[in-house]
Enzyme design. Structure first.
Site, PDB file in Angstrom:
ATOM      1  CD  GLU A 273      28.190  44.257  34.760  1.00 13.06           C
ATOM      2  OE1 GLU A 273      28.222  44.873  35.848  1.00 13.06           O
ATOM      3  OE2 GLU A 273      27.192  44.241  34.026  1.00 13.06           O
ATOM      4  CB  CYS A 307      31.461  42.336  42.014  1.00 13.08           C
ATOM      5  SG  CYS A 307      30.013  41.503  41.380  1.00 13.08           S
ATOM      6  CD  GLU A 404      36.108  44.804  44.601  1.00 15.10           C
ATOM      7  OE1 GLU A 404      37.015  44.947  43.779  1.00 15.10           O
ATOM      8  OE2 GLU A 404      34.968  44.389  44.314  1.00 15.10           O
TER       9      GLU A 404
HETATM   10  P1  NAP Z   1      41.179  41.010  37.217  1.00 11.96           P
HETATM   11  O1  NAP Z   1      42.527  40.824  37.757  1.00 11.96           O
HETATM   12  O2  NAP Z   1      40.800  42.330  36.658  1.00 11.96           O
HETATM   13  O3  NAP Z   1      41.019  39.877  36.100  1.00 11.96           O
HETATM   14  C1  NAP Z   1      39.821  39.668  35.403  1.00 11.96           C
HETATM   15  C2  NAP Z   1      40.115  39.002  34.082  1.00 11.96           C
HETATM   16  O4  NAP Z   1      40.887  39.881  33.248  1.00 11.96           O
HETATM   17  C3  NAP Z   1      40.928  37.725  34.203  1.00 11.96           C
HETATM   18  O5  NAP Z   1      40.505  36.824  33.208  1.00 11.96           O
HETATM   19  C4  NAP Z   1      42.340  38.234  33.911  1.00 11.96           C
HETATM   20  O6  NAP Z   1      43.204  37.224  33.503  1.00 11.96           O
HETATM   21  C5  NAP Z   1      42.077  39.222  32.820  1.00 11.96           C
HETATM   22  N1  NAP Z   1      43.103  40.240  32.639  1.00 11.96           N
HETATM   23  C6  NAP Z   1      44.107  40.601  33.482  1.00 11.96           C
HETATM   24  N2  NAP Z   1      44.821  41.628  32.944  1.00 11.96           N
HETATM   25  C7  NAP Z   1      44.246  41.923  31.758  1.00 11.96           C
HETATM   26  C8  NAP Z   1      44.504  42.890  30.736  1.00 11.96           C
HETATM   27  N3  NAP Z   1      45.492  43.784  30.831  1.00 11.96           N
HETATM   28  N4  NAP Z   1      43.702  42.930  29.655  1.00 11.96           N
HETATM   29  C9  NAP Z   1      42.685  42.057  29.536  1.00 11.96           C
HETATM   30  N5  NAP Z   1      42.387  41.108  30.456  1.00 11.96           N
HETATM   31  C10 NAP Z   1      43.158  41.043  31.555  1.00 11.96           C
HETATM   32  O7  NAP Z   1      40.061  40.666  38.259  1.00 11.96           O
HETATM   33  P2  NAP Z   1      40.019  39.408  39.237  1.00 11.96           P
HETATM   34  O8  NAP Z   1      40.954  39.705  40.345  1.00 11.96           O
HETATM   35  O9  NAP Z   1      40.177  38.158  38.452  1.00 11.96           O
HETATM   36  O10 NAP Z   1      38.500  39.444  39.733  1.00 11.96           O
HETATM   37  C11 NAP Z   1      38.067  40.137  40.834  1.00 11.96           C
HETATM   38  C12 NAP Z   1      37.443  41.466  40.419  1.00 11.96           C
HETATM   39  O11 NAP Z   1      36.291  41.239  39.595  1.00 11.96           O
HETATM   40  C13 NAP Z   1      36.919  42.245  41.604  1.00 11.96           C
HETATM   41  O12 NAP Z   1      37.304  43.599  41.495  1.00 11.96           O
HETATM   42  C14 NAP Z   1      35.405  42.116  41.489  1.00 11.96           C
HETATM   43  O13 NAP Z   1      34.680  43.147  42.081  1.00 11.96           O
HETATM   44  C15 NAP Z   1      35.222  42.055  40.022  1.00 11.96           C
HETATM   45  N6  NAP Z   1      33.926  41.441  39.689  1.00 11.96           N
HETATM   46  C16 NAP Z   1      32.918  42.233  39.211  1.00 11.96           C
HETATM   47  C17 NAP Z   1      31.674  41.686  38.929  1.00 11.96           C
HETATM   48  C18 NAP Z   1      30.564  42.546  38.399  1.00 11.96           C
HETATM   49  O14 NAP Z   1      29.652  41.997  37.822  1.00 11.96           O
HETATM   50  N7  NAP Z   1      30.605  43.855  38.571  1.00 11.96           N
HETATM   51  C19 NAP Z   1      31.464  40.322  39.107  1.00 11.96           C
HETATM   52  C20 NAP Z   1      32.506  39.533  39.601  1.00 11.96           C
HETATM   53  C21 NAP Z   1      33.736  40.112  39.878  1.00 11.96           C
HETATM   54  P3  NAP Z   1      44.055  36.431  34.632  1.00 11.96           P
HETATM   55  O15 NAP Z   1      43.129  35.920  35.643  1.00 11.96           O
HETATM   56  O16 NAP Z   1      44.652  35.354  33.881  1.00 11.96           O
HETATM   57  O17 NAP Z   1      45.013  37.437  35.194  1.00 11.96           O
END
Ligand code: NAP
Ligand code: MG
Length: 503
Positions: A273, A307, A404
């Site tokens: 997602e 998101c 985004e």
């Molecule tokens: P992110 O940087 O991709 O991080 C998401 C999660 O992945 C965090 O727990 C992060 O840990 C972890 N992570 C980071 N690098 C990783 C790797 N190489 N391998 C595995 N896991 C890893 O995203 P975010 O900035 O936290 O969240 C915002 C994003 O989420 C936005 O793009 C938003 O659109 C999306 N989102 C999508 C939905 C949907 O349902 N489509 C819903 C909500 C949010 P750390 O935080 O510890 O770095």
């Protein structure tokens, strides 16, 4: 223009339960117990409204992920969860929902302090939806069946299908609406009979830890849910782990792509997602009294950190001036502040890093020719606040049009054409495909657009509403697969065909 954000002293507002939870030195939840991370390392948990430390979390790493996967594997292969009567499994899931309701105030306070959103929105929207999610999937636990299949193989056959839990699931969630994100992930996986290792975002560990306790109190057997707090390296270790059967991820598209690559080694199942850049269309016949605050909230909910944020706002030229002015007036009227202050409408962004990222995108947009119609700027005072900003003169190709933003930034654009083809191609002019909304009383137009917009969810005369029963997920680079409804069960099960040769 800048103004000051007044922060209240939140300590006086905390319930005893919240204060107790914050004061604990949090550990990892593995095999039903709280355990120290192998490295002994900790991190500060920060309130984004003040930048102050509010609690301490364990900084889990690869060794802890190993231990958690081992506990989940043991619980899956030899524990009672998979074999338990589905009635019993349903009761436990229902109980988790009830306990979320019972502890709604504490969960909402923890979430507000950790993530920054306004208390009323968190309590009445996200906490309620989280409880509902467990109740909804409690109903599915007793209904995951297969079917008998008439076959034409030579001889006589009794052929049927069964759905089996995929196995050990790694779940990785982002920092926006973290409690609900945990519920979206956990409820269907548990209903299907899987065991789980959950890795919350490093910026928002608290409610995932509290949910682990709630699950234990509800009777979830040890090892069925394990929570490892830590940073992206812990997430990567989970994705790479050879004994994890599936990864379910919510987060950014960039990390989603890294996960797909890392999951290839053992071909674990992956659902994603990811991000969005959702278009919103306002037509002249819309009920503007509702549409104006509605399209403003479509972006500003959670300070734009959603998101599904409707960040590309297309307004028909006949009502453009009125709608832009109305959206700006609405945005200006929202009070920024600490989420625990009842007067607050909008909280901060999650972190300094995120604030500077959003400011960078905004500046790139201005450099490329976008104009600030209202708002903009960072209020003085502590915390990671940004005033809601309405941009005009936004054109395809600009950074603010393409990327985004994940902040309180609305790009208002004039639709000068009633030509459906032109609108559809504008809507679909993005690598994303998560959501869209159409504001009109013309149902024929609404259905025509809904049919042609390439997005996983299209709302008509509303935005940002989700329901446990309604499938959710993205087209294109917004993701793989669907959550919610029966799709959520499919995402955590393998389908087996059994052919019995009868002679
Ligand atoms: P992110 O940087 O991709 O991080 C998401 C999660 O992945 C965090 O727990 C992060 O840990 C972890 N992570 C980071 N690098 C990783 C790797 N190489 N391998 C595995 N896991 C890893 O995203 P975010 O900035 O936290 O969240 C915002 C994003 O989420 C936005 O793009 C938003 O659109 C999306 N989102 C999508 C939905 C949907 O349902 N489509 C819903 C909500 C949010 P750390 O935080 O510890 O770095
Ligand atoms: Mg925090």
């Amino acid at each position: 223009m800048t103004s000051t954000v007044e922060l209240i002293d939140f300590k006086e507002r905390l319930s005893d339960a919240t204060a107790r939870f914050l004061s604990r030195q949090h550990r990892l939840f593995i095999g039903g117990e709280w355990v120290q991370p192998a490295s002994g390392a900790t991190r500060d948990v920060i309130d984004p409204a003040t930048g102050a430390k509010i609690s301490t979390m364990a900084d889990g790493g690869t060794a802890d992920i190993d231990a958690a996967v081992k506990a989940a594997r043991e619980a899956f292969e030899h524990g009672e969860w998979r074999r338990m009567s589905t009635n019993e499994r349903a009761k436990i899931l229902w109980k988790i929902g009830s306990l979320i309701d019972e502890h709604a105030e504490e969960l909402a306070q923890l979430e507000v302090l950790d993530e920054g959103s306004a208390y009323n929105v968190v309590k009445n929207f996200y906490v309620r939806l989280s409880a509902d999610h467990f109740r909804y999937y409690s109903g599915w636990a007793t209904k995951i069946g297969g079917s008998t299949v008439p076959v034409n193989m030579p001889g006589e056959w009794h052929a049927y299908t069964v759905r089996e839990p995929i196995g050990v699931v790694g779940q990785i969630i982002p920092w926006n609406v973290p409690l609900l994100m945990a519920a979206w992930k956990l409820a269907p996986a548990l209903a299907a009979g899987c065991t789980v290792v959950l890795k919350p975002a490093e910026d928002t560990p608290l409610t995932a830890l509290r949910i682990a306790e709630i699950c234990r109190e509800a009777g979830l057997p040890p090892g069925v849910l394990n929570v490892v707090t830590g940073d992206g390296k812990a997430g990567a270790a989970l994705v790479e782990h050879p004994d994890v059967d599936k990864v379910a991820f919510t987060g950014s598209t960039a990390t989603g792509k890294a996960i797909v690559r890392a999951a290839a080694d053992n071909l674990k199942r992956v659902t994603l997602e990811l991000g969005g850049k959702s278009p919103v269309f306002v037509f002249p016949d819309a009920d503007l009294e509702r549409a104006i605050p509605g399209v403003a909230e479509a972006v500003l909910l959670n300070s734009g950190q959603a998101c599904t944020a409707g960040s590309r706002l297309y307004i028909h030229e006949d009502v453009y001036d009125r709608v832009v002015a109305g959206v700006a007036e609405y945005a200006e009227s929202l009070k920024l502040g600490h989420g625990l202050d009842p007067a607050t409408h909008l909280g901060p962004l999650i972190s300094e890093r995120q604030l500077s990222r959003v400011k960078g995108i905004l500046q790139a947009g201005l450099d490329e020719g976008a104009k600030v119609y209202s708002g903009g700027g960072q209020p003085s005072g502590p915390g990671y606040f940004l005033r809601p900003t309405v941009l005009t003169n936004v054109k395809p190709g600009m950074t603010v049009y393409r990327e985004e933003i994940f902040g309180p930034v609305i790009s208002a654009m004039k639709m000068s054409s009633d030509d459906l083809d032109a609108l559809v191609s504008e809507a679909n002019n993005t690598v994303y495909g998560l959501a869209a909304s159409v504001w009109t009383k013309d149902l024929s137009l609404a259905h025509k657009l809904a049919a042609r917009i390439r997005a996983g969810v299209v709302w008509v005369n509303n935005h940002n509403q989700t329901d446990a029963a309604l499938p959710f997920g993205g087209y294109k680079q917004s993701g793989w697969g669907r959550e919610m409804g029966f799709s959520g069960i499919e995402a955590y099960t393998e389908l087996k065909s059994v052919g019995v040769y009868l002679g």
